[in-house]
Motif scaffolding. Sequence first.
Motif, PDB file in Angstrom:
ATOM      1  N   ALA A   1      44.898   3.241  23.530  1.00 32.16           N
ATOM      2  CA  ALA A   1      45.445   3.916  23.165  1.00 32.16           C
ATOM      3  C   ALA A   1      45.086   5.417  21.924  1.00 32.16           C
ATOM      4  O   ALA A   1      44.354   4.353  21.059  1.00 32.16           O
ATOM      5  CB  ALA A   1      47.423   3.269  22.587  1.00 32.16           C
ATOM      6  N   ALA A   2      45.884   6.457  22.397  1.00 29.30           N
ATOM      7  CA  ALA A   2      45.305   7.658  21.065  1.00 29.30           C
ATOM      8  C   ALA A   2      45.535   7.098  20.364  1.00 29.30           C
ATOM      9  O   ALA A   2      47.454   7.322  19.780  1.00 29.30           O
ATOM     10  CB  ALA A   2      45.098   8.798  21.948  1.00 29.30           C
TER      11      ALA A   2
ATOM     12  N   GLN B   1      41.590   6.131  34.202  1.00 28.73           N
ATOM     13  CA  GLN B   1      42.381   6.319  33.574  1.00 28.73           C
ATOM     14  C   GLN B   1      42.148   5.283  32.078  1.00 28.73           C
ATOM     15  O   GLN B   1      43.355   5.403  31.468  1.00 28.73           O
ATOM     16  CB  GLN B   1      43.889   4.809  33.936  1.00 28.73           C
ATOM     17  CG  GLN B   1      44.141   5.547  35.597  1.00 28.73           C
ATOM     18  CD  GLN B   1      44.312   5.766  35.506  1.00 28.73           C
ATOM     19  OE1 GLN B   1      45.312   6.034  34.285  1.00 28.73           O
ATOM     20  NE2 GLN B   1      44.707   7.139  36.460  1.00 28.73           N
ATOM     21  N   GLY B   2      41.210   5.530  31.282  1.00 28.56           N
ATOM     22  CA  GLY B   2      40.445   6.079  29.980  1.00 28.56           C
ATOM     23  C   GLY B   2      40.483   4.225  29.756  1.00 28.56           C
ATOM     24  O   GLY B   2      39.265   4.224  28.481  1.00 28.56           O
ATOM     25  N   PHE B   3      40.032   3.488  31.095  1.00 26.01           N
ATOM     26  CA  PHE B   3      38.913   2.335  30.455  1.00 26.01           C
ATOM     27  C   PHE B   3      37.716   3.028  30.289  1.00 26.01           C
ATOM     28  O   PHE B   3      36.852   3.272  31.036  1.00 26.01           O
ATOM     29  CB  PHE B   3      39.875   0.974  31.678  1.00 26.01           C
ATOM     30  CG  PHE B   3      41.020   0.485  31.584  1.00 26.01           C
ATOM     31  CD1 PHE B   3      41.423  -0.424  30.545  1.00 26.01           C
ATOM     32  CD2 PHE B   3      42.028   1.380  31.821  1.00 26.01           C
ATOM     33  CE1 PHE B   3      42.510  -0.893  31.130  1.00 26.01           C
ATOM     34  CE2 PHE B   3      42.842   0.931  31.891  1.00 26.01           C
ATOM     35  CZ  PHE B   3      43.597  -0.294  31.287  1.00 26.01           C
TER      36      PHE B   3
ATOM     37  N   ALA C   1      54.801  -0.623  24.083  1.00 26.94           N
ATOM     38  CA  ALA C   1      56.235  -1.051  23.395  1.00 26.94           C
ATOM     39  C   ALA C   1      56.529  -2.016  22.861  1.00 26.94           C
ATOM     40  O   ALA C   1      57.647  -2.398  21.627  1.00 26.94           O
ATOM     41  CB  ALA C   1      57.649  -0.829  24.375  1.00 26.94           C
ATOM     42  N   LYS C   2      54.879  -2.600  23.111  1.00 29.37           N
ATOM     43  CA  LYS C   2      55.346  -4.185  22.461  1.00 29.37           C
ATOM     44  C   LYS C   2      54.284  -4.791  21.641  1.00 29.37           C
ATOM     45  O   LYS C   2      53.935  -5.631  20.666  1.00 29.37           O
ATOM     46  CB  LYS C   2      55.093  -5.293  23.646  1.00 29.37           C
ATOM     47  CG  LYS C   2      55.708  -5.829  24.966  1.00 29.37           C
ATOM     48  CD  LYS C   2      55.731  -6.812  25.250  1.00 29.37           C
ATOM     49  CE  LYS C   2      56.799  -7.302  26.382  1.00 29.37           C
ATOM     50  NZ  LYS C   2      58.177  -8.057  25.790  1.00 29.37           N
ATOM     51  N   GLY C   3      53.612  -3.174  21.399  1.00 34.22           N
ATOM     52  CA  GLY C   3      53.382  -3.398  19.796  1.00 34.22           C
ATOM     53  C   GLY C   3      51.943  -2.817  20.519  1.00 34.22           C
ATOM     54  O   GLY C   3      50.824  -3.029  19.360  1.00 34.22           O
ATOM     55  N   HIS C   4      51.252  -2.736  21.341  1.00 37.58           N
ATOM     56  CA  HIS C   4      49.900  -3.151  21.391  1.00 37.58           C
ATOM     57  C   HIS C   4      48.964  -1.634  21.937  1.00 37.58           C
ATOM     58  O   HIS C   4      49.667  -1.153  22.877  1.00 37.58           O
ATOM     59  CB  HIS C   4      49.697  -4.066  23.118  1.00 37.58           C
ATOM     60  CG  HIS C   4      50.065  -5.310  22.888  1.00 37.58           C
ATOM     61  ND1 HIS C   4      49.077  -6.585  22.703  1.00 37.58           N
ATOM     62  CD2 HIS C   4      51.115  -6.271  22.895  1.00 37.58           C
ATOM     63  CE1 HIS C   4      49.823  -7.930  22.290  1.00 37.58           C
ATOM     64  NE2 HIS C   4      51.139  -7.573  22.788  1.00 37.58           N
ATOM     65  N   ARG C   5      48.235  -1.713  21.417  1.00 39.40           N
ATOM     66  CA  ARG C   5      47.447  -0.388  21.481  1.00 39.40           C
ATOM     67  C   ARG C   5      45.972  -0.587  22.091  1.00 39.40           C
ATOM     68  O   ARG C   5      45.675   0.367  22.658  1.00 39.40           O
ATOM     69  CB  ARG C   5      46.919   0.892  19.573  1.00 39.40           C
ATOM     70  CG  ARG C   5      47.872   0.714  18.972  1.00 39.40           C
ATOM     71  CD  ARG C   5      47.765   0.915  18.072  1.00 39.40           C
ATOM     72  NE  ARG C   5      47.321   2.761  18.277  1.00 39.40           N
ATOM     73  CZ  ARG C   5      45.857   3.181  17.849  1.00 39.40           C
ATOM     74  NH1 ARG C   5      45.471   1.729  17.418  1.00 39.40           N
ATOM     75  NH2 ARG C   5      45.841   3.933  18.281  1.00 39.40           N
TER      76      ARG C   5
END
Length: 161
Positions: free
Chosen positions: A159-160, A133-135, A109-113
């Motif tokens: 993020a995908a 969790q995908g890390f 939401a803050k623009g960080h992918r």
Amino acid sequence: MTIRPTTAADWRALKAIRLTALLDAPTAFGVTYAAAAAYTDEQWQARAAGTDRAEYVLAFDGEQPVGIAAGVVSAQEEYNLIAMWVRPHYRGTGLAARLIEAVKARAQAKGHRRIVLDVAPENVAAANLYLRQGFAFLPEWEPLASHPAISVQKMAWVAAG
């Protein structure tokens, strides 16, 4: 179970769970119990309000805080997952994953992918949680700020899309 960002009114709940986490897992965090216990009520209020860099998310079972996670933007402009902890009775219930998802949503939401975190690979339960969790582990190591003899490895999630 309710998971939500903290507000200034949550400062006592934030203080209680953060100090409990630091007592339970003293070598898992970048701050010591002694340092956090010395924070003033005003500092806890600022933390809960999100005006002290980090933005905290708490999980509540009724009125009792049972889990915590936070996000903070580093000096390198990286969004960091910090302060991740769940009360022992709630481990294995999926609560930790829900807290991580809440931090991911706030970051996006803050623009960080991309989100990064530090974990001691010897902390197998935490490392496996983050992997689920995908890390992914990165080839970056550093001493843990609160316990410099402990080396932590950086992990990242992207993020995908």
